[in-house]
Design a protein around this motif. Structure first.
Motif, PDB file in Angstrom:
ATOM      1  N   ALA A  90      22.708  54.510  54.425  1.00  0.00           N
ATOM      2  CA  ALA A  90      23.251  53.168  54.163  1.00  0.00           C
ATOM      3  C   ALA A  90      24.718  53.032  54.573  1.00  0.00           C
ATOM      4  O   ALA A  90      25.507  52.378  53.893  1.00  0.00           O
ATOM      5  CB  ALA A  90      23.074  52.798  52.688  1.00  0.00           C
ATOM      6  N   THR A  91      25.091  53.658  55.703  1.00  0.00           N
ATOM      7  CA  THR A  91      26.451  53.474  56.209  1.00  0.00           C
ATOM      8  C   THR A  91      26.578  52.077  56.809  1.00  0.00           C
ATOM      9  O   THR A  91      25.609  51.500  57.294  1.00  0.00           O
ATOM     10  CB  THR A  91      26.794  54.527  57.274  1.00  0.00           C
ATOM     11  OG1 THR A  91      25.730  54.607  58.211  1.00  0.00           O
ATOM     12  CG2 THR A  91      26.988  55.894  56.657  1.00  0.00           C
ATOM     13  N   LEU A  92      27.790  51.546  56.755  1.00  0.00           N
ATOM     14  CA  LEU A  92      28.049  50.211  57.307  1.00  0.00           C
ATOM     15  C   LEU A  92      28.437  50.403  58.768  1.00  0.00           C
ATOM     16  O   LEU A  92      29.567  50.752  59.098  1.00  0.00           O
ATOM     17  CB  LEU A  92      29.148  49.525  56.493  1.00  0.00           C
ATOM     18  CG  LEU A  92      28.755  49.340  55.020  1.00  0.00           C
ATOM     19  CD1 LEU A  92      29.951  48.997  54.162  1.00  0.00           C
ATOM     20  CD2 LEU A  92      27.682  48.266  54.880  1.00  0.00           C
ATOM     21  N   THR A  93      27.459  50.178  59.645  1.00  0.00           N
ATOM     22  CA  THR A  93      27.563  50.642  61.033  1.00  0.00           C
ATOM     23  C   THR A  93      28.606  49.902  61.860  1.00  0.00           C
ATOM     24  O   THR A  93      29.095  50.434  62.846  1.00  0.00           O
ATOM     25  CB  THR A  93      26.196  50.532  61.728  1.00  0.00           C
ATOM     26  OG1 THR A  93      25.724  49.179  61.624  1.00  0.00           O
ATOM     27  CG2 THR A  93      25.181  51.462  61.085  1.00  0.00           C
ATOM     28  N   THR A  94      28.969  48.668  61.462  1.00  0.00           N
ATOM     29  CA  THR A  94      29.933  47.893  62.255  1.00  0.00           C
ATOM     30  C   THR A  94      31.372  48.106  61.780  1.00  0.00           C
ATOM     31  O   THR A  94      32.303  47.523  62.331  1.00  0.00           O
ATOM     32  CB  THR A  94      29.602  46.394  62.213  1.00  0.00           C
ATOM     33  OG1 THR A  94      29.611  45.959  60.845  1.00  0.00           O
ATOM     34  CG2 THR A  94      28.221  46.131  62.820  1.00  0.00           C
ATOM     35  N   LEU A  95      31.542  48.952  60.746  1.00  0.00           N
ATOM     36  CA  LEU A  95      32.881  49.319  60.289  1.00  0.00           C
ATOM     37  C   LEU A  95      33.206  50.728  60.774  1.00  0.00           C
ATOM     38  O   LEU A  95      32.310  51.501  61.106  1.00  0.00           O
ATOM     39  CB  LEU A  95      32.962  49.283  58.760  1.00  0.00           C
ATOM     40  CG  LEU A  95      32.700  47.939  58.074  1.00  0.00           C
ATOM     41  CD1 LEU A  95      32.871  48.084  56.570  1.00  0.00           C
ATOM     42  CD2 LEU A  95      33.624  46.849  58.607  1.00  0.00           C
ATOM     43  N   THR A  96      34.487  51.060  60.794  1.00  0.00           N
ATOM     44  CA  THR A  96      34.876  52.409  61.207  1.00  0.00           C
ATOM     45  C   THR A  96      34.555  53.416  60.105  1.00  0.00           C
ATOM     46  O   THR A  96      34.292  53.047  58.953  1.00  0.00           O
ATOM     47  CB  THR A  96      36.382  52.499  61.509  1.00  0.00           C
ATOM     48  OG1 THR A  96      37.115  52.321  60.290  1.00  0.00           O
ATOM     49  CG2 THR A  96      36.811  51.472  62.545  1.00  0.00           C
ATOM     50  N   ARG A  98      36.695  55.418  58.719  1.00  0.00           N
ATOM     51  CA  ARG A  98      37.742  55.291  57.691  1.00  0.00           C
ATOM     52  C   ARG A  98      37.467  54.100  56.775  1.00  0.00           C
ATOM     53  O   ARG A  98      37.601  54.193  55.549  1.00  0.00           O
ATOM     54  CB  ARG A  98      39.118  55.132  58.349  1.00  0.00           C
ATOM     55  CG  ARG A  98      40.260  54.976  57.326  1.00  0.00           C
ATOM     56  CD  ARG A  98      41.551  54.561  58.003  1.00  0.00           C
ATOM     57  NE  ARG A  98      42.055  55.612  58.856  1.00  0.00           N
ATOM     58  CZ  ARG A  98      42.868  56.593  58.432  1.00  0.00           C
ATOM     59  NH1 ARG A  98      43.236  56.642  57.168  1.00  0.00           N
ATOM     60  NH2 ARG A  98      43.297  57.500  59.264  1.00  0.00           N
ATOM     61  N   GLU A  99      37.070  52.959  57.347  1.00  0.00           N
ATOM     62  CA  GLU A  99      36.795  51.772  56.529  1.00  0.00           C
ATOM     63  C   GLU A  99      35.634  52.025  55.560  1.00  0.00           C
ATOM     64  O   GLU A  99      35.683  51.598  54.401  1.00  0.00           O
ATOM     65  CB  GLU A  99      36.482  50.574  57.432  1.00  0.00           C
ATOM     66  CG  GLU A  99      37.719  50.029  58.126  1.00  0.00           C
ATOM     67  CD  GLU A  99      37.403  49.070  59.268  1.00  0.00           C
ATOM     68  OE1 GLU A  99      38.310  48.309  59.652  1.00  0.00           O
ATOM     69  OE2 GLU A  99      36.254  49.085  59.788  1.00  0.00           O
ATOM     70  N   ASN A 100      34.601  52.726  56.034  1.00  0.00           N
ATOM     71  CA  ASN A 100      33.495  53.090  55.153  1.00  0.00           C
ATOM     72  C   ASN A 100      33.994  53.920  53.975  1.00  0.00           C
ATOM     73  O   ASN A 100      33.627  53.677  52.822  1.00  0.00           O
ATOM     74  CB  ASN A 100      32.443  53.887  55.931  1.00  0.00           C
ATOM     75  CG  ASN A 100      31.321  53.044  56.496  1.00  0.00           C
ATOM     76  OD1 ASN A 100      30.307  52.801  55.861  1.00  0.00           O
ATOM     77  ND2 ASN A 100      31.524  52.583  57.731  1.00  0.00           N
ATOM     78  N   LEU A 101      34.819  54.922  54.281  1.00  0.00           N
ATOM     79  CA  LEU A 101      35.331  55.796  53.225  1.00  0.00           C
ATOM     80  C   LEU A 101      36.201  55.020  52.233  1.00  0.00           C
ATOM     81  O   LEU A 101      36.062  55.181  51.011  1.00  0.00           O
ATOM     82  CB  LEU A 101      36.120  56.953  53.829  1.00  0.00           C
ATOM     83  CG  LEU A 101      35.280  57.984  54.590  1.00  0.00           C
ATOM     84  CD1 LEU A 101      36.190  58.949  55.349  1.00  0.00           C
ATOM     85  CD2 LEU A 101      34.373  58.770  53.642  1.00  0.00           C
ATOM     86  N   GLU A 102      37.069  54.159  52.756  1.00  0.00           N
ATOM     87  CA  GLU A 102      37.964  53.400  51.869  1.00  0.00           C
ATOM     88  C   GLU A 102      37.173  52.449  50.972  1.00  0.00           C
ATOM     89  O   GLU A 102      37.549  52.215  49.823  1.00  0.00           O
ATOM     90  CB  GLU A 102      39.011  52.655  52.694  1.00  0.00           C
ATOM     91  CG  GLU A 102      40.037  53.608  53.306  1.00  0.00           C
ATOM     92  CD  GLU A 102      41.094  52.915  54.144  1.00  0.00           C
ATOM     93  OE1 GLU A 102      40.928  51.718  54.451  1.00  0.00           O
ATOM     94  OE2 GLU A 102      42.093  53.583  54.491  1.00  0.00           O
ATOM     95  N   LEU A 103      36.055  51.923  51.472  1.00  0.00           N
ATOM     96  CA  LEU A 103      35.217  51.049  50.657  1.00  0.00           C
ATOM     97  C   LEU A 103      34.624  51.787  49.457  1.00  0.00           C
ATOM     98  O   LEU A 103      34.332  51.175  48.432  1.00  0.00           O
ATOM     99  CB  LEU A 103      34.074  50.463  51.494  1.00  0.00           C
ATOM    100  CG  LEU A 103      34.373  49.144  52.208  1.00  0.00           C
ATOM    101  CD1 LEU A 103      33.205  48.760  53.095  1.00  0.00           C
ATOM    102  CD2 LEU A 103      34.648  48.035  51.199  1.00  0.00           C
ATOM    103  N   GLY A 104      34.454  53.104  49.602  1.00  0.00           N
ATOM    104  CA  GLY A 104      33.931  53.887  48.485  1.00  0.00           C
ATOM    105  C   GLY A 104      34.811  53.824  47.252  1.00  0.00           C
ATOM    106  O   GLY A 104      34.345  54.049  46.134  1.00  0.00           O
ATOM    107  N   ALA A 105      36.085  53.498  47.442  1.00  0.00           N
ATOM    108  CA  ALA A 105      37.042  53.475  46.322  1.00  0.00           C
ATOM    109  C   ALA A 105      37.188  52.083  45.708  1.00  0.00           C
ATOM    110  O   ALA A 105      38.114  51.848  44.939  1.00  0.00           O
ATOM    111  CB  ALA A 105      38.403  53.976  46.819  1.00  0.00           C
TER     112      ALA A 105
END
Length: 239
Positions: A90-96, A98-105
Protein backbone atom coordinates in the motif's frame (compact mmCIF):
# COMPACT_ATOMS: atom_id res chain seq x y z
CA UNK A 1 5.35 -14.73 32.63
CA UNK A 2 4.55 -11.00 32.88
CA UNK A 3 1.09 -9.61 32.12
CA UNK A 4 0.23 -9.37 28.44
CA UNK A 5 1.25 -6.16 26.69
CA UNK A 6 -1.49 -6.62 24.08
CA UNK A 7 -4.50 -8.72 25.10
CA UNK A 8 -7.14 -9.94 22.63
CA UNK A 9 -10.19 -11.61 24.18
CA UNK A 10 -13.10 -13.31 22.39
CA UNK A 11 -12.47 -11.64 19.03
CA UNK A 12 -15.16 -12.38 16.45
CA UNK A 13 -15.46 -10.99 12.93
CA UNK A 14 -18.25 -11.73 10.48
CA UNK A 15 -18.68 -10.95 6.80
CA UNK A 16 -22.44 -11.09 6.38
CA UNK A 17 -23.54 -14.53 7.63
CA UNK A 18 -20.01 -15.95 7.48
CA UNK A 19 -18.06 -15.92 10.74
CA UNK A 20 -14.44 -15.45 9.67
CA UNK A 21 -12.94 -15.23 13.18
CA UNK A 22 -14.69 -17.28 15.85
CA UNK A 23 -13.93 -15.91 19.29
CA UNK A 24 -10.15 -16.09 19.50
CA UNK A 25 -7.89 -15.12 22.41
CA UNK A 26 -4.30 -13.90 21.88
CA UNK A 27 -1.58 -12.44 24.09
CA UNK A 28 1.47 -10.46 23.02
CA UNK A 29 4.25 -9.84 25.52
CA UNK A 30 6.36 -6.72 25.40
CA UNK A 31 9.54 -6.95 23.34
CA UNK A 32 8.60 -10.29 21.76
CA UNK A 33 7.80 -11.42 18.23
CA UNK A 34 4.47 -13.24 18.13
CA UNK A 35 3.28 -14.88 14.93
CA UNK A 36 -0.11 -16.05 13.70
CA UNK A 37 0.20 -18.69 10.97
CA UNK A 38 -2.25 -20.71 8.97
CA UNK A 39 -3.52 -21.49 5.50
CA UNK A 40 -5.06 -19.02 3.07
CA UNK A 41 -8.52 -18.02 4.24
CA UNK A 42 -7.97 -19.18 7.83
CA UNK A 43 -8.67 -15.71 9.27
CA UNK A 44 -5.12 -14.35 9.72
CA UNK A 45 -5.47 -11.07 7.84
CA UNK A 46 -9.02 -10.52 9.13
CA UNK A 47 -7.64 -10.75 12.68
CA UNK A 48 -5.08 -8.01 11.99
CA UNK A 49 -7.63 -5.79 10.24
CA UNK A 50 -9.93 -6.11 13.25
CA UNK A 51 -7.11 -5.20 15.66
CA UNK A 52 -6.37 -2.11 13.54
CA UNK A 53 -10.04 -1.10 13.42
CA UNK A 54 -10.14 -1.54 9.64
CA UNK A 55 -12.88 -4.16 9.81
CA UNK A 56 -15.67 -4.16 12.37
CA UNK A 57 -15.52 -6.60 15.28
CA UNK A 58 -18.68 -8.60 15.92
CA UNK A 59 -17.46 -9.18 19.49
CA UNK A 60 -14.30 -9.07 21.57
CA UNK A 61 -11.98 -6.79 23.47
CA UNK A 62 -8.52 -5.49 22.55
CA UNK A 63 -6.36 -3.81 25.19
CA UNK A 64 -2.85 -2.37 24.86
CA UNK A 65 -1.11 -1.90 28.23
CA UNK A 66 -4.56 -1.80 29.83
CA UNK A 67 -5.99 0.78 27.40
CA UNK A 68 -9.14 -0.49 25.69
CA UNK A 69 -8.79 0.00 21.93
CA UNK A 70 -11.84 -2.05 20.97
CA UNK A 71 -14.12 0.80 19.87
CA UNK A 72 -11.50 3.29 18.63
CA UNK A 73 -11.33 4.36 14.95
CA UNK A 74 -8.17 3.37 13.01
CA UNK A 75 -6.32 6.71 13.35
CA UNK A 76 -6.82 6.68 17.15
CA UNK A 77 -5.48 3.11 17.29
CA UNK A 78 -2.36 4.33 15.46
CA UNK A 79 -2.05 7.22 17.93
CA UNK A 80 -2.35 4.71 20.79
CA UNK A 81 0.70 2.90 19.42
CA UNK A 82 -0.56 0.00 17.27
CA UNK A 83 0.47 0.37 13.63
CA UNK A 84 -0.11 -2.04 10.76
CA UNK A 85 1.96 -2.74 7.64
CA UNK A 86 -0.75 -3.75 5.20
CA UNK A 87 -0.70 -6.79 2.96
CA UNK A 88 0.44 -5.70 -0.50
CA UNK A 89 2.53 -2.79 0.89
CA UNK A 90 0.00 0.00 0.00
CA UNK A 91 2.76 2.48 -0.88
CA UNK A 92 1.62 5.77 -2.38
CA UNK A 93 3.18 5.33 -5.80
CA UNK A 94 2.89 8.94 -7.05
CA UNK A 95 4.74 10.32 -4.01
CA UNK A 96 8.47 10.11 -3.38
CA UNK A 97 10.03 7.64 -0.97
CA UNK A 98 10.73 10.47 1.48
CA UNK A 99 7.14 11.77 1.25
CA UNK A 100 5.80 8.27 1.96
CA UNK A 101 8.02 8.00 5.03
CA UNK A 102 7.10 11.47 6.31
CA UNK A 103 3.39 10.63 5.96
CA UNK A 104 3.95 7.78 8.41
CA UNK A 105 4.43 10.39 11.14
CA UNK A 106 1.08 12.11 10.54
CA UNK A 107 -0.36 11.29 14.00
CA UNK A 108 2.72 12.48 15.88
CA UNK A 109 2.69 15.73 17.83
CA UNK A 110 6.44 16.05 18.51
CA UNK A 111 8.79 18.40 16.72
CA UNK A 112 10.22 18.23 13.22
CA UNK A 113 13.74 17.64 14.57
CA UNK A 114 12.63 14.40 16.26
CA UNK A 115 10.86 13.23 13.11
CA UNK A 116 13.97 13.93 11.03
CA UNK A 117 16.09 11.96 13.53
CA UNK A 118 13.72 9.03 13.10
CA UNK A 119 13.86 9.40 9.31
CA UNK A 120 17.65 9.05 9.47
CA UNK A 121 17.23 5.92 11.62
CA UNK A 122 14.95 4.44 8.95
CA UNK A 123 17.58 5.24 6.30
CA UNK A 124 20.23 3.51 8.42
CA UNK A 125 17.98 0.44 8.66
CA UNK A 126 17.18 0.51 4.93
CA UNK A 127 20.09 2.21 3.07
CA UNK A 128 18.36 1.54 -0.27
CA UNK A 129 15.55 3.89 0.74
CA UNK A 130 18.05 6.70 1.35
CA UNK A 131 19.51 6.12 -2.13
CA UNK A 132 16.00 6.32 -3.61
CA UNK A 133 14.63 9.04 -1.27
CA UNK A 134 13.76 11.55 -4.01
CA UNK A 135 12.46 8.97 -6.51
CA UNK A 136 8.83 7.94 -6.88
CA UNK A 137 7.73 5.05 -4.69
CA UNK A 138 6.07 3.52 -7.74
CA UNK A 139 9.49 2.90 -9.29
CA UNK A 140 10.70 0.72 -6.40
CA UNK A 141 10.97 -3.06 -6.64
CA UNK A 142 8.62 -5.22 -4.58
CA UNK A 143 11.26 -5.74 -1.90
CA UNK A 144 12.03 -2.02 -1.73
CA UNK A 145 8.32 -1.24 -1.44
CA UNK A 146 8.09 -3.66 1.50
CA UNK A 147 11.04 -1.89 3.15
CA UNK A 148 9.24 1.43 2.54
CA UNK A 149 6.00 0.14 4.05
CA UNK A 150 7.85 -1.04 7.18
CA UNK A 151 9.80 2.22 7.38
CA UNK A 152 6.62 4.28 7.04
CA UNK A 153 4.99 2.32 9.89
CA UNK A 154 8.08 2.82 12.08
CA UNK A 155 7.82 6.59 11.51
CA UNK A 156 4.59 6.48 13.55
CA UNK A 157 6.68 5.37 16.57
CA UNK A 158 4.60 2.24 17.27
CA UNK A 159 4.59 0.28 20.50
CA UNK A 160 3.25 -2.72 18.57
CA UNK A 161 4.01 -3.31 14.89
CA UNK A 162 1.50 -5.49 13.02
CA UNK A 163 2.74 -7.05 9.77
CA UNK A 164 0.45 -8.74 7.26
CA UNK A 165 2.23 -11.20 4.94
CA UNK A 166 5.50 -9.25 4.54
CA UNK A 167 7.06 -12.03 2.41
CA UNK A 168 4.22 -12.15 -0.13
CA UNK A 169 5.42 -12.05 -3.73
CA UNK A 170 9.10 -11.54 -2.86
CA UNK A 171 12.12 -13.54 -4.01
CA UNK A 172 13.57 -15.86 -1.31
CA UNK A 173 16.74 -13.79 -0.88
CA UNK A 174 14.65 -10.64 -0.28
CA UNK A 175 12.46 -12.54 2.18
CA UNK A 176 15.61 -13.44 4.16
CA UNK A 177 16.55 -9.73 4.25
CA UNK A 178 13.09 -8.69 5.44
CA UNK A 179 13.04 -11.27 8.24
CA UNK A 180 16.58 -10.33 9.28
CA UNK A 181 15.46 -6.70 9.51
CA UNK A 182 12.41 -7.65 11.59
CA UNK A 183 14.71 -9.41 14.06
CA UNK A 184 16.91 -6.31 14.21
CA UNK A 185 13.90 -4.04 14.84
CA UNK A 186 12.70 -6.40 17.56
CA UNK A 187 16.13 -6.41 19.23
CA UNK A 188 15.64 -2.66 19.64
CA UNK A 189 12.68 -3.48 21.90
CA UNK A 190 9.71 -3.20 19.54
CA UNK A 191 6.86 -5.70 20.04
CA UNK A 192 5.92 -7.36 16.73
CA UNK A 193 2.81 -9.29 15.68
CA UNK A 194 3.46 -11.10 12.42
CA UNK A 195 0.85 -12.74 10.19
CA UNK A 196 2.61 -14.90 7.63
CA UNK A 197 2.00 -17.75 5.17
CA UNK A 198 5.71 -18.60 5.14
CA UNK A 199 5.27 -20.72 8.27
CA UNK A 200 8.86 -21.93 8.57
CA UNK A 201 10.36 -18.42 8.42
CA UNK A 202 7.77 -17.02 10.80
CA UNK A 203 8.21 -19.74 13.43
CA UNK A 204 12.01 -19.46 13.23
CA UNK A 205 11.95 -15.84 14.44
CA UNK A 206 8.90 -16.01 16.74
CA UNK A 207 9.09 -16.09 20.52
CA UNK A 208 5.42 -17.11 20.63
CA UNK A 209 3.20 -18.57 17.93
CA UNK A 210 -0.44 -19.37 17.25
CA UNK A 211 -1.92 -21.55 14.51
CA UNK A 212 -5.35 -20.53 13.18
CA UNK A 213 -7.65 -22.81 11.19
CA UNK A 214 -11.07 -21.72 9.89
CA UNK A 215 -11.22 -18.83 12.34
CA UNK A 216 -10.18 -20.73 15.48
CA UNK A 217 -6.85 -21.00 17.31
CA UNK A 218 -5.95 -24.71 17.24
CA UNK A 219 -2.35 -24.65 18.54
CA UNK A 220 -0.12 -22.30 20.49
CA UNK A 221 3.36 -22.43 21.96
CA UNK A 222 6.85 -21.07 21.39
CA UNK A 223 8.02 -20.74 17.80
CA UNK A 224 10.50 -23.58 18.33
CA UNK A 225 7.85 -25.85 19.87
CA UNK A 226 5.55 -25.41 16.91
CA UNK A 227 8.42 -25.90 14.44
CA UNK A 228 8.91 -29.34 16.00
CA UNK A 229 5.20 -30.17 16.32
CA UNK A 230 4.28 -33.11 14.02
CA UNK A 231 0.87 -31.60 13.20
CA UNK A 232 2.47 -28.33 12.10
CA UNK A 233 5.14 -30.19 10.11
CA UNK A 234 2.53 -32.30 8.31
CA UNK A 235 0.15 -29.43 7.58
CA UNK A 236 2.53 -26.54 6.79
CA UNK A 237 6.14 -27.69 6.52
CA UNK A 238 5.84 -30.65 4.16
CA UNK A 239 6.53 -33.19 6.92
Amino acid sequence: MSAAFLQVEGLKVSYGHIEAVKGIDLQLHEGQITTLVGANGAGKSTTLLALSGLVKKAAGRVTLQGQDLSALPPHKIVSAGMVQVAEGRATLTTLTVRENLELGAYTRRDGRAQRMDDLERIYALFPRLKERADGLAGNLSGGEQQMLAIGRALMAKPRVLLLDEPSMGLAPIIVQDIFRTLREINKGGLTIFLVEQNVRQALKIADRAYVIETGRIVLEGSGQELLRDPKVQDAYLGG
